[in-house]
Design a protein around this motif. Structure first.
Motif, short mmCIF file in Angstrom:
data_model
loop_
_atom_site.label_atom_id
_atom_site.label_comp_id
_atom_site.label_asym_id
_atom_site.label_seq_id
_atom_site.Cartn_x
_atom_site.Cartn_y
_atom_site.Cartn_z
N GLY A 79 32.17 37.93 47.15
CA GLY A 79 32.88 39.01 47.82
C GLY A 79 33.07 38.69 49.28
N ASP A 80 34.27 39.00 49.81
CA ASP A 80 34.57 38.63 51.20
C ASP A 80 35.20 39.78 51.97
OD1 ASP A 80 34.31 36.35 52.97
OD2 ASP A 80 36.49 36.41 53.14
N SER A 81 35.05 41.01 51.47
CA SER A 81 35.59 42.15 52.19
C SER A 81 34.46 43.10 52.54
CB SER A 81 36.68 42.86 51.37
OG SER A 81 36.27 43.09 50.05
N GLU A 82 34.71 43.97 53.53
CA GLU A 82 33.67 44.89 53.99
C GLU A 82 33.19 45.81 52.86
OE1 GLU A 82 31.97 44.86 56.84
OE2 GLU A 82 33.12 43.06 57.30
N SER A 83 34.11 46.37 52.10
CA SER A 83 33.71 47.17 50.94
C SER A 83 33.72 46.26 49.72
CB SER A 83 34.65 48.36 50.75
OG SER A 83 35.97 47.93 50.57
N PRO A 84 32.93 46.58 48.70
CA PRO A 84 32.85 45.68 47.53
C PRO A 84 34.22 45.39 46.92
CG PRO A 84 31.12 47.31 47.44
CD PRO A 84 32.03 47.72 48.56
N ALA A 85 34.43 44.13 46.59
CA ALA A 85 35.64 43.71 45.87
C ALA A 85 35.41 43.96 44.39
CB ALA A 85 35.92 42.24 46.13
N ARG A 86 36.51 44.09 43.66
CA ARG A 86 36.43 44.24 42.20
C ARG A 86 37.45 43.30 41.58
NH1 ARG A 86 36.11 50.50 40.62
NH2 ARG A 86 36.90 49.52 38.78
N MET A 87 37.06 42.72 40.43
CA MET A 87 38.02 41.89 39.72
C MET A 87 37.71 41.87 38.23
SD MET A 87 37.32 37.99 40.88
CE MET A 87 35.70 37.29 40.82
N LEU A 88 38.74 41.53 37.48
CA LEU A 88 38.62 41.32 36.05
C LEU A 88 38.42 39.84 35.80
CD1 LEU A 88 41.53 43.60 34.79
CD2 LEU A 88 39.09 44.15 34.89
N ILE A 89 37.54 39.51 34.85
CA ILE A 89 37.30 38.11 34.47
C ILE A 89 37.52 37.99 32.97
CG2 ILE A 89 35.68 36.19 34.41
CD1 ILE A 89 34.11 37.59 36.66
N PHE A 90 38.37 37.05 32.58
CA PHE A 90 38.70 36.77 31.19
C PHE A 90 38.14 35.40 30.86
CE2 PHE A 90 41.61 34.83 28.13
CZ PHE A 90 41.76 35.83 27.18
N ASP A 91 37.35 35.28 29.80
CA ASP A 91 36.87 33.96 29.39
C ASP A 91 37.29 33.67 27.96
OD1 ASP A 91 34.91 35.63 28.17
OD2 ASP A 91 33.37 34.10 28.37
#
Length: 148
Positions: free
Chosen positions: A96-108
Motif C-alpha cells: 500500500g502506498d496511499s495515506e488511507s488503505p488501498a483496496r484491490m481485487l486479485i485474480f489467480d
C-alpha cells in the motif's frame, strides 16, 4: 469437485490477516473446480508481500488508493482503476502506498493461493517475531520469496 454459482454479499466471508493486509476470498477455488479464484485485499500503507514468484498467474485491479508494485525488476505506482498482470514465474510484490488503505481485487489462475494465505493467517500471528515462518510457508505452497 464441481463448479458452483456464487453470490458474495458485502460484509460476508471470512477476512484473513496476511502480512499486514486484510484479505477476503470473493470466489474460492473450490467453487470453480480450481480453475481460478478472486480475492479482495485491503492494504494499509507499507503493508503487503515482499518480492516473490510462483507458477500461477495473477491479475490485479486497484479499486481504491495507490499500490506500489515491483514487477519483473521494475517499480510502478498503480492507482485506482489501474490493472496489473503478473504471469507465473515473474518476480513481483506490492505494498500500500496511499495515506488511507488501498483496496484491490486479485485474480489467480489456476486457483492455488488460498491454502498459502490461510496458513499465513494461522501461523504468522506477530510481526516481526514470526517473519522467519513466511519463507517456510511459501516453500510448502510453491511460493519462492526473493531473499536479499
Amino acid at each position: 469437485m464441481s463448479k458452483q454459482a456464487v453470490v458474495m454479499r458485502q460484509g460476508e466471508g471470512a477476512v484473513l490477516n496476511v502480512l499486514g493486509t486484510q484479505l477476503k476470498f470473493l470466489c474460492s477455488g473450490d467453487k470453480t473446480d480450481k480453475a481460478w479464484s478472486l480475492m479482495e485485499v485491503t492494504l494499509p500503507r507499507d503493508s503487503g508481500p515482499p518480492p516473490h514468484s510462483h507458477p500461477w498467474d495473477e491479475a490485479y485491479f486497484v479499486t481504491e488508493g495507490e499500490v506500489r508494485f515491483f514487477l519483473g525488476g521494475q517499480e510502478q505506482l498503480v492507482k485506482t482503476g489501474d490493472f496489473v498482470y503478473a504471469p507465473g514465474g515473474v518476480v513481483h510484490g506490492f505494498h500500500g502506498d496511499s495515506e488511507s488503505p488501498a483496496r484491490m481485487l486479485i485474480f489467480d489462475a489456476p486457483a492455488h493461493s488460498e491454502a498459502f494465505f490461510r496458513d499465513l493467517d494461522r501461523e504468522v500471528r506477530e510481526m516481526p517475531r514470526d517473519i522467519e515462518k513466511v519463507p517456510q510457508i511459501g516453500d510448502r505452497h510453491q511460493v519462492e520469496f526473493v531473499r536479499p
